[in-house]
Design an enzyme around this catalytic site. Structure first.
Site, PDB file in Angstrom:
ATOM      1  N   HIS A 125      41.637  46.994  40.996  1.00 29.70           N
ATOM      2  CA  HIS A 125      42.752  47.198  40.061  1.00 29.70           C
ATOM      3  C   HIS A 125      42.503  48.299  39.028  1.00 29.70           C
ATOM      4  O   HIS A 125      43.458  48.788  38.407  1.00 29.70           O
ATOM      5  CB  HIS A 125      43.060  45.898  39.303  1.00 29.70           C
ATOM      6  CG  HIS A 125      43.555  44.785  40.151  1.00 29.70           C
ATOM      7  ND1 HIS A 125      44.626  44.915  41.001  1.00 29.70           N
ATOM      8  CD2 HIS A 125      43.127  43.500  40.275  1.00 29.70           C
ATOM      9  CE1 HIS A 125      44.838  43.759  41.617  1.00 29.70           C
ATOM     10  NE2 HIS A 125      43.941  42.894  41.199  1.00 29.70           N
ATOM     11  N   ASP A 161      42.545  40.955  49.737  1.00 23.50           N
ATOM     12  CA  ASP A 161      42.668  40.175  48.500  1.00 23.50           C
ATOM     13  C   ASP A 161      44.105  39.676  48.361  1.00 23.50           C
ATOM     14  O   ASP A 161      45.039  40.322  48.834  1.00 23.50           O
ATOM     15  CB  ASP A 161      42.306  41.091  47.330  1.00 23.50           C
ATOM     16  CG  ASP A 161      42.050  40.380  46.021  1.00 23.50           C
ATOM     17  OD1 ASP A 161      43.008  39.848  45.449  1.00 23.50           O
ATOM     18  OD2 ASP A 161      40.898  40.390  45.559  1.00 23.50           O
ATOM     19  N   HIS A 163      45.832  39.737  45.783  1.00 27.82           N
ATOM     20  CA  HIS A 163      46.541  40.660  44.896  1.00 27.82           C
ATOM     21  C   HIS A 163      46.568  42.061  45.517  1.00 27.82           C
ATOM     22  O   HIS A 163      45.616  42.480  46.171  1.00 27.82           O
ATOM     23  CB  HIS A 163      45.852  40.734  43.534  1.00 27.82           C
ATOM     24  CG  HIS A 163      45.754  39.419  42.829  1.00 27.82           C
ATOM     25  ND1 HIS A 163      44.660  38.578  42.962  1.00 27.82           N
ATOM     26  CD2 HIS A 163      46.615  38.792  41.996  1.00 27.82           C
ATOM     27  CE1 HIS A 163      44.850  37.496  42.235  1.00 27.82           C
ATOM     28  NE2 HIS A 163      46.026  37.598  41.632  1.00 27.82           N
ATOM     29  N   ASP A 250      40.582  35.156  47.241  1.00 25.65           N
ATOM     30  CA  ASP A 250      41.524  34.379  46.444  1.00 25.65           C
ATOM     31  C   ASP A 250      42.815  34.053  47.194  1.00 25.65           C
ATOM     32  O   ASP A 250      43.745  33.487  46.621  1.00 25.65           O
ATOM     33  CB  ASP A 250      41.842  35.079  45.118  1.00 25.65           C
ATOM     34  CG  ASP A 250      41.975  36.575  45.238  1.00 25.65           C
ATOM     35  OD1 ASP A 250      42.007  37.095  46.375  1.00 25.65           O
ATOM     36  OD2 ASP A 250      42.062  37.249  44.194  1.00 25.65           O
TER      37      ASP A 250
END
Length: 380
Positions: A125, A161, A163, A250
């Site tokens: 990120h 991931d 995200h 996650d």
């Protein structure tokens, strides 16, 4: 040729404190489990090199790096927020994580290893001048930039991931030498709010950003169906020289920060699929990292131990018991087996579409958006 793990105990010090989701122990617990299962014995384990600040500067702005070095809250750069608090030696440890991923890339590029991993990395990120989503320096982007500078013609980046891999996508959005592929929970529901199918690459790089935005509740069968329906096609069309992958775990059903419902077995299946694609398309050249994952005891150590075992060339059977000594370290939350006992079979998208399925709608949206840019038939 042995796979390689870039690791030192210093890398396990990347944490934001015990009251933060990115709490201590994720990496250390993984290393302990991998060691007790004999996985580390099948890898060359080497420490990261000394920090080369010029490599960090290839991606991050000087004033941002200076702010991180000061280690003080700074709203302009996103430092000192609830998500991204400052911590002791933040610059030194974050830069070392980046160097570990660069070292994995260097080992693969030079032929010292076909497969190399940095499970401490995957901080996807971070932006050139801001921290975001628990990520300070974007080790993945720094490693990709190193590969390009070293002469690598095409790099494919696949992010599993939960995200969206927004930082890596943003940094290379206009670069036709880099393909970013991200499978994630829909940004309509989840941070960082990007990663819609229509994000397909900037001018001159159309078709090099691929986003599969999955509905909440997607399980192993749906996730693996979506992966199989998109990822092999786009990688084969792009024909990368090297594959680099981010393995945030996650997406697991027990993760507290998101709403996909994968099992350890489903995640392991994706790691095996990516290893096979690296072998098929990139001559085996594969760099992998960790990433997100906040079920710190039940999920993360097992997931990344599976990753390291695959990097070593000897996958761990999901029915393998976790070692007694490791369970004693972890406590009552420690799982008994290396898998969740889940069925990872799935119906292939190519064998029939279900228009009412939200997963198939997500697959269709991605294929409609990006396949024509790659000269591929969306197949509907």
């Amino acid at each position: 040729m042995k796979g390689r793990l870039i690791y030192s105990e210093e890398l396990s010090r990347y944490d934001f404190g015990t009251d933060h989701a990115m709490a201590p122990g994720r990496v250390a617990n993984t290393i302990s489990l991998a060691r007790q299962l004999g996985v580390l014995d099948r890898l060359d384990v080497v420490p990261p090199p000394a920090v080369d600040l010029e490599l960090i500067r290839r991606v991050h702005d000087d004033d941002y790096i200076a702010a991180v070095q000061r280690g003080e809250p700074n709203a302009e750069f996103g430092l000192g927020t609830t998500d991204n608090p400052v911590f002791p030696q933040m610059h030194d440890i974050s830069a070392l994580v980046a160097m570990a991923t660069v070292e994995a890339a260097r080992a693969v590029w030079t032929g010292e290893a076909l497969r190399a991993s940095n499970i401490s990395g995957g901080l996807h990120h971070a932006m050139p001048r801001s921290t975001s989503g628990f990520c300070i320096y974007n080790d993945l982007a720094i490693a990709i930039r190193w590969l390009l500078d070293a002469g690598c013609e095409r790099v494919a980046y696949v992010d599993v991931d939960v995200h969206h891999g927004d930082g890596v996508q943003a940094i290379f959005y206009d670069d036709p030498r880099v393909m970013t592929v991200s499978l994630h929970e829909t940004p309509a529901c989840l941070f960082p709010g990007t990663g819609f199918p229509e994000e397909t690459g900037g001018p001159g790089a159309e078709g090099t950003a691929v986003n599969v935005a999955l509905p909440p509740g997607t399980d192993d069968a749906g996730w693996l169906r979506a992966f199989d329906a998109v990822v092999p096609d786009v990688l084969r069309a792009f024909a990368p020289t090297i594959l680099i992958t981010q393995h945030g775990c996650d997406s697991h059903e027990h993760d507290p920060l998101a709403d996909l419902d994968l099992s350890l077995d489903g995640q392991r299946a994706s790691y095996l699929a990516l290893a096979d694609l690296a072998d098929e398309i990139c001559g085996g050249r594969w760099i992998s990292t960790g990433g997100g994952g906040y079920a710190l005891l039940h999920v993360v150590p097992r997931a990344w131990t599976h990753l390291l075992a695959i990097v070593s060339g000897e996958p761990v059977d999901p029915e393998t018991p976790t070692p007694d000594a490791w369970r004693a370290e972890i406590g009552t939350w420690a799982p008994l087996l290396m898998g969740d006992g889940s069925d990872v079979s799935f119906a292939r998208f190519a064998d029939g579409i279900s228009p009412e399925s939200r997963v198939d709608q997500a697959i269709l949206a991605t294929r409609r958006a990006v396949y024509p840019e790659l000269g591929l038939d969306p197949g509907f």
